[in-house]
Design an enzyme around this catalytic site. Structure first.
Site, short mmCIF file in Angstrom:
data_model
loop_
_atom_site.label_atom_id
_atom_site.label_comp_id
_atom_site.label_asym_id
_atom_site.label_seq_id
_atom_site.Cartn_x
_atom_site.Cartn_y
_atom_site.Cartn_z
N GLY A 97 0.85 -1.27 0.11
CA GLY A 97 0.07 -0.06 -0.14
C GLY A 97 0.85 1.38 -0.13
N GLN A 99 1.41 3.62 2.06
CA GLN A 99 2.14 3.68 3.21
C GLN A 99 2.70 2.28 3.98
OE1 GLN A 99 3.44 6.46 4.98
NE2 GLN A 99 2.64 7.90 3.58
N SER A 100 3.23 1.51 2.85
CA SER A 100 3.53 0.21 3.43
C SER A 100 4.77 0.27 4.18
CB SER A 100 3.52 -0.44 2.13
OG SER A 100 4.40 -1.75 2.50
N ASN A 101 4.80 -0.18 5.56
CA ASN A 101 6.10 -0.32 6.19
C ASN A 101 7.04 -1.41 5.59
OD1 ASN A 101 4.88 1.39 8.20
ND2 ASN A 101 3.71 -0.43 8.93
N CYS A 103 7.29 -1.89 2.50
CA CYS A 103 8.19 -1.50 1.51
C CYS A 103 9.30 -0.37 1.91
CB CYS A 103 7.00 -0.54 0.36
SG CYS A 103 6.00 -1.78 -0.43
#
Ligand SMILES: *Cc1c(COP(=O)(O)O)cnc(C)c1O
Length: 262
Positions: A97, A99-101, A103
């Site tokens: 997503g 705001q992916s942690n 990624c």
């Protein structure tokens, strides 16, 4: 002192992996990990308000596993990155997503290991053609030079998996107010997507069925994800404390006279 020296030398190095006994049946077993996380993370008592009598709540602070690499994602990256390096990979491609942690942590770990990183980030149809901005996880990803590719949730659903529910990464004001309240009462800042919602659910259940929790020993895992909070500032702003300009006329003048206007 000896411990500090050992872990300092270990950070970012490849080390052999021996599984705990409960995991020794796994196949294939990873042979190595890259040391990326600051482990073990601390555990402390967490005095949430209104705990039933004799209920002991402890907090496992996986949000303290690092700074750019903070959170639970660094634990699996220790294995995945060691595998990528062993395979001779020159870049990492992953998806999440906006705001992916996961990624963000992957982008940082990749740079530490001198690998290029491509991130495919899911966002709304309306935002897919715009610069995604520099909020929260995106700031770190773009600072470390990850290649960011945007895809709409609809496009992704067509070629990827089914569209992780409507509610993912969305918050009610009640949840965000809960995050604020816990920060104000215990000093612990929860993230909006995972630990905030989970703790909200825990506290709700405790208040609805206190008997169930009486006398229990609970370990709550804070899995990190704090950077996601930056994406919620507009929703949080009305909930947090007021500020005002300091009244300088009431302050005590400096003794040395410097700064005196007359
Ligand atoms: C991804 C994530 C989780 C969920 O972890 P899983 O191991 O995928 O269940 C929890 N908390 C945070 C902050 C995360 O980023």
């Amino acid at each position: 002192m000896a411990l500090t020296t050992a872990s300092t030398l270990e950070f970012l190095s490849k080390k052999p992996y021996t599984p705990p006994s409960w995991a020794s049946h796994l196949n294939p077993l990873p042979s190595h990990v890259f040391s990326l996380a600051h482990l073990p993370t601390p555990i402390h008592k967490w005095n949430l308000p209104n705990l039933p009598p004799n209920t002991h709540l402890y907090l496992k602070r996986d949000d303290l596993s690092g700074m750019q690499l903070s959170g639970n994602k660094v634990r699996k990256l220790e294995f995945l990155m060691a595998d990528a390096v062993a395979q001779g990979a020159d870049c990492i491609i992953t998806i999440g997503g906006i705001q992916s942690n996961h990624c963000r942590a992957t982008a940082v770990a990749a740079k530490y290991l001198n690998l290029d990183c491509y991130l495919i980030l899911r966002t709304s149809k309306a935002l897919v053609d715009q610069d995604p901005g520099l909020t929260g996880n995106l700031l770190v990803e773009r600072l470390v030079g990850a290649h960011v590719q945007l895809i709409s949730k609809e496009e992704y659903a067509k070629i990827g998996s089914v569209a992780k529910g409507l509610g993912y990464a969305m918050n009610t004001s009640e949840e965000l107010n809960f995050v604020r309240e816990i920060a104000a009462t215990t000093g612990v800042v929860l993230d909006p997507v995972y630990s905030g919602k989970a703790a909200y659910g825990l506290v709700k259940d405790i208040s609805e069925s206190p008997k169930k929790w009486e006398g229990r020993k609970i370990l709550f895992i804070h899995t990190g994800g704090l950077l996601g909070l930056f994406d919620k500032v507009d929703q949080i702003a009305p909930l947090v404390g007021k500020w005002h300009r300091m009244d300088v006329n009431e302050s005590v003048p400096r003794q040395d006279g410097i700064g005196k206007m007359f």
